[in-house]
Design an enzyme around this catalytic site. Structure first.
Site, PDB file in Angstrom:
ATOM      1  N   ASP A  65      21.874  60.546  19.408  1.00  0.00           N
ATOM      2  CA  ASP A  65      21.109  60.435  20.655  1.00  0.00           C
ATOM      3  C   ASP A  65      21.645  61.396  21.703  1.00  0.00           C
ATOM      4  O   ASP A  65      21.350  61.254  22.876  1.00  0.00           O
ATOM      5  CB  ASP A  65      21.101  59.002  21.190  1.00  0.00           C
ATOM      6  CG  ASP A  65      22.498  58.429  21.344  1.00  0.00           C
ATOM      7  OD1 ASP A  65      23.467  59.215  21.285  1.00  0.00           O
ATOM      8  OD2 ASP A  65      22.640  57.216  21.526  1.00  0.00           O
ATOM      9  N   CYS A 111       1.801  45.044  21.151  1.00  0.00           N
ATOM     10  CA  CYS A 111       2.207  44.398  22.406  1.00  0.00           C
ATOM     11  C   CYS A 111       1.063  43.549  22.980  1.00  0.00           C
ATOM     12  O   CYS A 111       1.308  42.517  23.611  1.00  0.00           O
ATOM     13  CB  CYS A 111       2.630  45.445  23.431  1.00  0.00           C
ATOM     14  SG  CYS A 111       4.254  46.181  23.114  1.00  0.00           S
ATOM     15  N   CYS A 137       0.858  40.960  26.213  1.00  0.00           N
ATOM     16  CA  CYS A 137       2.186  40.446  26.541  1.00  0.00           C
ATOM     17  C   CYS A 137       2.916  41.397  27.490  1.00  0.00           C
ATOM     18  O   CYS A 137       2.932  42.612  27.285  1.00  0.00           O
ATOM     19  CB  CYS A 137       3.008  40.261  25.272  1.00  0.00           C
ATOM     20  SG  CYS A 137       4.710  39.719  25.563  1.00  0.00           S
ATOM     21  N   CYS A 146       8.632  41.502  28.755  1.00  0.00           N
ATOM     22  CA  CYS A 146       9.736  42.412  29.055  1.00  0.00           C
ATOM     23  C   CYS A 146       9.676  42.865  30.508  1.00  0.00           C
ATOM     24  O   CYS A 146      10.702  42.952  31.192  1.00  0.00           O
ATOM     25  CB  CYS A 146       9.715  43.608  28.107  1.00  0.00           C
ATOM     26  SG  CYS A 146       8.170  44.561  28.121  1.00  0.00           S
ATOM     27  N   CYS A 162      12.698  41.789  33.506  1.00  0.00           N
ATOM     28  CA  CYS A 162      13.648  42.767  34.050  1.00  0.00           C
ATOM     29  C   CYS A 162      14.028  42.401  35.487  1.00  0.00           C
ATOM     30  O   CYS A 162      13.169  42.398  36.374  1.00  0.00           O
ATOM     31  CB  CYS A 162      13.055  44.168  34.004  1.00  0.00           C
ATOM     32  SG  CYS A 162      14.173  45.423  34.668  1.00  0.00           S
ATOM     33  N   CYS A 184      17.434  50.793  36.100  1.00  0.00           N
ATOM     34  CA  CYS A 184      17.797  50.109  34.849  1.00  0.00           C
ATOM     35  C   CYS A 184      19.282  49.754  34.842  1.00  0.00           C
ATOM     36  O   CYS A 184      20.145  50.593  35.136  1.00  0.00           O
ATOM     37  CB  CYS A 184      17.455  51.011  33.665  1.00  0.00           C
ATOM     38  SG  CYS A 184      17.898  50.319  32.059  1.00  0.00           S
ATOM     39  N   CYS A 244      22.423  46.524  28.990  1.00  0.00           N
ATOM     40  CA  CYS A 244      21.532  45.390  29.201  1.00  0.00           C
ATOM     41  C   CYS A 244      20.583  45.246  28.024  1.00  0.00           C
ATOM     42  O   CYS A 244      20.069  46.236  27.506  1.00  0.00           O
ATOM     43  CB  CYS A 244      20.737  45.599  30.494  1.00  0.00           C
ATOM     44  SG  CYS A 244      19.622  44.237  30.902  1.00  0.00           S
ATOM     45  N   CYS A 277      15.282  43.116  28.290  1.00  0.00           N
ATOM     46  CA  CYS A 277      13.900  43.365  27.866  1.00  0.00           C
ATOM     47  C   CYS A 277      13.739  43.159  26.368  1.00  0.00           C
ATOM     48  O   CYS A 277      12.652  42.802  25.893  1.00  0.00           O
ATOM     49  CB  CYS A 277      13.452  44.759  28.281  1.00  0.00           C
ATOM     50  SG  CYS A 277      14.303  46.120  27.459  1.00  0.00           S
TER      51      CYS A 277
END
Length: 409
Positions: A180, A235, A238, A241, A245, A261, A288, A291
């Site tokens: 990444d 999704c 819905c 998430c 948050c 975030c 975190c 979500c």
């Protein structure tokens, strides 16, 4: 850890990305039978699964589907201090795989799973991920992927073996791998490779595996038949998430403002955490998962077999008091030895103390005051400032003048 340090410098754009020694480029023979190409593709996939990857998919080296959204996201400044994302050369390569690897024709996307098993266990034999509750307000909460050794080394070792399988199937192929830290919009390519859809929380989600996955990729000049894209969007209506948050970082479905975030604030941000956001962080001192925890597709995600995400060091202290006290007693060299091969090396000793001061203040517990007072003696102005805030926050909660606030919508 020198490897971890170089990785951070590359991520900050301070040193060039690694360049692997590869074979000279050659055009693959024209007119190869499609069945033979598919056979070689499946041999590569089988090798990847044998290596312990959860999924292995193949995508064409095309412009990412969300390229324009990414450019708008950069223009709006939603990447915050992550300036390397907006560098001209970085943007160019993210939008065109051939810029990252000249002659690139295919991408192989591989995933490793870290879905928690019983007792909150994640990343194989890593220790249980702590969760703070009203009964255990002093518990330090970290993102599940951070429970063990830095995953980059594990990924790189397996991707290198997968590169060997690619060159065995396509001898003239050149390859380049990233986890990444490279200029790749990996979730876009993963969706094109059939590994899942991009959810409203911007995470890649698979209907049977959920979103507890880490992605790595290999760019190659080999022309490998691609898998079909994952097209359904499961999704639906819905928005759990988004609603869950606490800092309202998901500003719209599939749009994340990194500056809000908690993962960015506790890992990537080097400056003070904005005061308005500190109460909402609670005791999450590194990353975190809110979500993902709120996502119903993770309810039945199977726990994965151990994949050697060993801790490599003794487990971190379970309470914020003991963790802060430990860090205060460590010199910079001792911190690097203790945490150099773990994800906590990225924010560093100063960043972790900053985060812990916020977490301690948010507990409202009188027991944390002596530790916060010790932090006031730190040489770092960043730590002292957050310790002073933590003491003030502690007083507010103890006096009942302010309950746990949330960021206004």
């Amino acid at each position: 850890c020198p490897t971890s340090g170089l990785r951070r410098l590359r991520g900050a754009g301070l040193v060039p990305e690694r360049r692997r020694r590869v074979t000279d480029p050659q055009e693959p023979p024209a007119g190869e039978p499609a069945d033979d190409l598919r056979r070689r593709r499946e041999a590569i996939r089988a090798t990847g699964l044998e290596l312990g990857f959860l999924q292995v998919g193949f995508a064409p080296a095309a412009r990412p589907s969300h390229a324009d959204v990414f450019l708008e996201w950069l223009r709006e400044g939603h990447h915050g201090e992550m300036a390397w994302l907006g560098r001209e050369d970085s943007v160019r390569r993210r939008l065109a795989p051939t810029e990252a690897l000249p002659g690139c024709r295919s991408l192989i996307i591989a995933s490793l799973g870290y879905a928690p098993g019983g007792g909150g266990r994640a990343l194989g034999d890593a220790p249980p991920v702590p969760e703070a509750t009203t009964e255990t307000p002093l518990r330090a909460v970290v993102a599940r992927y951070a429970a063990g050794r830095d995953y980059h080394g594990i990924f790189e070792t397996r991707l290198t073996k997968l590169e060997e399988a690619i060159r065995s199937a396509f001898p003239a192929a050149r390859t380049r791998q990233y986890v990444d830290y490279g200029p790749v919009l990996e979730r876009d390519h993963a969706q094109r490779a059939g590994l899942g859809w991009i959810g409203k929380n911007t995470m890649l989600i698979h209907p049977h595996l959920g979103s507890w996955t880490l992605l790595g990729e290999i760019l190659t000049t080999a022309r490998i038949p691609p898998d079909g894209p994952f097209e359904p969007d499961h999704c639906g209506t819905c928005e759990r998430c988004i609603e869950a948050c606490p800092t309202n970082a998901i500003t719209h479905p599939r749009r994340l403002d990194a500056r809000l975030c908690i993962s960015y604030l506790t890992i990537e941000l080097r400056d003070p955490i904005p005061e308005a956001l500190r109460p909402a962080i609670g005791s999450r001192v590194f990353g975190c998962d809110i979500c993902q925890e709120a996502c119903p597709w993770n309810d039945g995600a199977p726990s994965v077999e151990p994949v050697a995400f060993a801790t490599g060091r003794p487990a971190v202290p379970s309470t914020m008091i003991s963790w802060t006290e430990e860090l205060l007693d460590l010199s910079p060299d001792e911190f690097r030895f203790r945490y150099g091969d773990t994800p906590f090396a990225r924010p560093g000793r100063e960043g972790m103390l900053r985060n812990l001061c916020v977490g301690l203040g948010n507990t409202g517990e009188a027991a944390v005051l002596p530790t916060l007072m010790r932090c006031l003696d730190e040489p770092s102005g960043l730590v002292r400032e957050h310790a002073a805030w933590g003491i003030g926050r502690l007083a507010e909660l103890r006096d009942g003048r302010r309950g746990p606030p949330t960021t206004p919508r």
